[in-house]
Design a protein around this motif. Structure first.
Motif: not given
Length: 522
Positions: A95-96, A101-102, A117-118, A124-126
């Motif tokens: 996730v990190a 990258m986002l 997706l999860p 995206m939330a973090g």
């Protein structure tokens, strides 16, 4: 050397124009079935239309986080067709990593497999300054109800108006990103041009591998890797070949299933040394008569001669070993199907220049270890937002690889390790790969990794971490004696530790720095 197309150039438009007369021919076979060249174009143009309708503009970035299926090339080529920049990322990250990258790429949309997706939602939330910018999330093969605002891939294509024509991009403008898998620090966003893809197809896919429309290509390396992108998209689509895609991990059994059970059996397989070793060690290794392989390719790490020789003895086809990089996009130094020298990485691919430089920056003589530099038309433009690393790696027309090599008097190049992995023992350079390759010649050894570790006096000595084949046994003294028989005495590992598995990157490269960290903690 081929002449690069002049003027406006859009790689997706170029491919689609090549195959208008073969629209019914199969381009891809994935776990769901076949996809024709005509359907590939139509779906990619619809994907381009969907992104443009969502407000994503030319030159903006889109995160492409998908398992290998039809939807991956549809997404990649659809972005290129619209002049939108796909940022292809590894599906095995955290996730990190995706949050970084986002933020780093400022992605305006996300194309993601339902199974992932999860993870991307959590990213995206973090992440900072990215969630509000993502204008569209399109989900391939969703595994459950979609979150608010997300679109099903098939529904998005069905509702979209196909883009009428390719964006009038130039060959030298940014086309796509790949993130490098550096051993330390944050991954680097490597920016490639539209024409980089064309160059690798012309110089390597056609000129070296001699792929044709009769081939069926199958790559263990996934599409998000530079190696896999060439193997399973750029090269085969440039000649009208068929490609087998596999979403699952490339275990020996999964690979064997595609080799033997498809109606169109693969004729060319692209793998890495670790994978070839695992297949040869499998009790379910298929017989030569059960496969249709005419050639295999290997990259990622230097291929030990012993593995290549055993593979050819069993299947009757060569493994063509080469070296490429994310920065150069694909292979620039390689053996040839008609000129294979096991244990070497071959000779420069036509169109690329190779230089070996010493610590003073000057050329080294044949037989001496030097740092590898490359000059060629597929080099990346830059690392996005990282001027220091860009200047360190891209030096004028030359790209610094970070690899050490030796050239012999006949012009063949042999891998001597990474710049940060080379060991100096008693004042003499020792290549970890050379010791590893020798250990792997022992019948009981599956894999090996060698690092330098300080002795009581602070002097560097070699230590080997060894994975034994299932059901095999060997002791430390026997392996030391085995290496001494084959290499100069100073090169044998002073210590040997037997472990269950070696730490590796997602591409299968051994992470020696992890072993060094382990030693430091011990």
């Amino acid at each position: 050397m081929p002449t690069s197309p002049d003027g406006p150039f859009n790689f997706a438009g170029h491919l689609f124009a090549l195959h208008r007369q073969r629209a019914d021919r199969t381009a891809y076979i994935d776990d769901r079935g076949p996809l024709s060249y005509g359907a590939l174009e139509q779906r990619a143009r619809r994907l381009a239309g969907a992104l443009l309708a969502a407000g994503v503009r030319r030159e903006e970035r889109v995160l492409l986080l998908m398992l290998d299926s039809h939807d991956w090339p549809v997404s990649f080529l659809g972005c290129l067709y619209a002049g939108i920049v796909p940022v292809a990322v590894n599906t095995l990250l955290t996730v990190a990593d995706y949050a970084y990258m986002l933020t780093h790429s400022r992605a305006q949309a996300v194309l993601v497999s339902g199974a992932l997706l999860p993870t991307v939602q959590a990213a995206m939330a973090g992440c900072k300054d990215c969630a509000h910018e993502v204008r569209s999330t399109i989900v391939s093969q969703p595994t459950g109800p979609l979150p608010a605002g997300a679109l099903d891939f098939e529904a998005a294509l069905a509702a979209a108006t196909p883009a009428a024509a390719p964006a009038p991009t130039t060959g030298d403008e940014p086309g796509f990103w790949l993130y490098s898998s550096g051993s330390t620090g944050k991954p680097k966003g490597t920016v490639h041009t539209q024409r980089s893809l064309w160059w690798t197809a012309e110089l390597y896919g056609k000129a070296v591998l001699a792929l044709t429309e009769r081939d069926v290509c199958f790559s263990a390396a996934k599409l998000y890797f530079a190696y896999g992108l060439g193997n399973a998209l750029t090269f085969p689509l440039s000649v009208g070949a068929c490609v087998v895609l596999m979403a699952e991990r490339p275990t020996p059994d999964a690979v064997f299933q595609r080799w033997t059970q498809l109606q169109c059996k693969p004729t060319v397989f692209f793998g890495a040394p670790t994978g070839f070793a695992g297949m040869l060690a499998s009790p379910r290794l298929p017989a030569r008569a059960d496969v249709a392989l005419r050639m295999c390719s290997s990259a990622g790490e230097a291929l030990p001669a012993e593995i290549a020789q055993r593979f050819k003895a069993h299947f009757g086809c060569d493994i063509v070993d080469g070296i490429g990089s994310t920065e150069m996009l694909h292979v620039f130094l390689s053996n040839r199907p008609d000129d294979v020298r096991y244990g070497s990485t071959g000779k420069p691919v036509e169109g690329y220049e190779i230089a070996l430089r010493g610590e003073d920056g000057g050329p080294v003589a044949d037989g001496e270890v030097g740092e590898l530099y490359i000059r060629g038309p597929s080099a990346a433009l830059m690392y996005w937002g990282n001027r220091d690393k860009t200047r360190e790696t891209f030096q004028g027309g030359w790209t610094k690889s970070g690899d050490k090599y030796v050239r012999d008097a006949e012009g063949y190049y042999t891998y001597a390790g990474r710049s940060d992995d080379m060991l100096k023992v008693s004042g003499i350079y020792v290549s970890p790969f050379e010791v590893e390759a020798t250990l792997m010649q022992h019948p009981a050894v599956l894999e090996a990794a060698v690092i330098g570790t300080p002795d009581a006096e602070g002097l560097t000595k070699t230590k080997a971490f060894v994975v034994l084949k299932e059901g095999q046994q060997a002791d430390e003294a026997a392996l030391k004696a085995f290496v001494k028989q084959k290499l100069a005495a100073y090169k044998y590992p002073r210590q040997i530790e037997f472990i269950g598995e070696l730490p590796k990157t997602a591409t299968g490269k051994i992470q020696r720095f992890r072993l060094r960290e382990r030693e430091g903690q011990a």
